[in-house]
Design a protein around this motif. Structure first.
Motif, mmCIF file in Angstrom:
data_model
loop_
_atom_site.group_PDB
_atom_site.id
_atom_site.type_symbol
_atom_site.label_atom_id
_atom_site.label_comp_id
_atom_site.label_asym_id
_atom_site.label_seq_id
_atom_site.Cartn_x
_atom_site.Cartn_y
_atom_site.Cartn_z
ATOM 1 N N TRP A 36 50.520 35.244 63.655
ATOM 2 C CA TRP A 36 50.124 34.945 62.282
ATOM 3 C C TRP A 36 48.746 34.309 62.326
ATOM 4 O O TRP A 36 48.612 33.115 62.589
ATOM 5 N N ARG A 66 50.039 39.699 58.382
ATOM 6 C CA ARG A 66 50.240 38.585 57.470
ATOM 7 C C ARG A 66 49.300 37.441 57.831
ATOM 8 O O ARG A 66 49.610 36.608 58.659
ATOM 9 N N SER A 68 47.771 33.924 57.529
ATOM 10 C CA SER A 68 48.293 32.671 56.999
ATOM 11 C C SER A 68 47.128 31.820 56.528
ATOM 12 O O SER A 68 46.109 31.742 57.196
ATOM 13 N N GLN A 73 51.707 27.258 59.258
ATOM 14 C CA GLN A 73 52.424 28.525 59.384
ATOM 15 C C GLN A 73 51.680 29.524 60.254
ATOM 16 O O GLN A 73 52.022 30.694 60.276
ATOM 17 N N ALA A 74 50.648 29.088 60.958
ATOM 18 C CA ALA A 74 49.835 29.997 61.766
ATOM 19 C C ALA A 74 49.964 29.639 63.241
ATOM 20 O O ALA A 74 50.238 28.493 63.597
#
Length: 180
Positions: A36, A66, A68, A73-74
């Motif tokens: 991500w 996706r 981020s 969240q990465a």
């Protein structure tokens, strides 16, 4: 003829109806195809990254469709473009907010070495404030080069031991950047 990349199964024992391998290899393969990225783009290299995300180059083929926009969240920080010295603490804070394991790509000459901006106000490479795993050369680099850097990160993720991040060597590396 299709240009679909076949995912190789991790080496292990195969037989009729079962497959056995080590947990490290399965997790490594899963990590490598589900990165991500967090794009930290400040100039021209960000435009090339947008082309890489588009349908012609299609970064989603590599499991990174996706992006981020939250560091929490990465797991891949892609720093693209000129980083002013005043932005250095922000880049470092973004890096620290990412969960382990995390990887960093310095995209372009400016993020790698300051590029043509050899001035007092420009950071001469982000490796002065955070550890960098892959350098992508160019001013700006072509989308193919960015994809090549992503594939190098995939190899790192696939082959990295689950315990590497708990070693004294890794802790010493983080301490050298004043990262606890």
């Amino acid at each position: 003829m299709s240009s679909v990349k076949m995912v190789e199964a991790p080496e292990g024992l195969e037989g009729a109806g079962f497959f056995a391998t080590s947990l490290d290899k399965v997790i490594g393969m899963a990590r490598s195809y589900s990165l991500w990225p967090l794009p930290f783009a400040t100039s021209c290299c960000g435009i090339e990254f947008m082309a890489t995300m588009g349908s012609h180059y299609d970064i989603s083929r590599f499991g990174s469709e996706r992006p981020s926009f939250s560091p929490r969240q990465a797991d891949l920080l892609m720093v693209m473009g000129t980083i002013a010295k005043k932005m250095g603490p922000v880049v470092k804070q973004v890096y620290l907010q990412m969960a382990e394991p995390r990887w960093v790509i310095a995209v372009g000459a400016c993020a790698s070495s300051g590029g043509i901006f050899d001035t007092y106000s420009v950071l001469q490479g982000i490796d002065r404030i955070i550890p960098v795993d892959v350098y992508v050369p160019g001013c700006p680099p072509r989308p193919e080069q960015i994809l090549d850097g992503l594939m190098q990160i995939q190899e790192l993720a696939k082959n990295e031991s689950l315990r590497r991040r708990n070693t004294p060597e890794y802790s010493a590396l983080l301490e050298s950047y004043n990262i606890q």
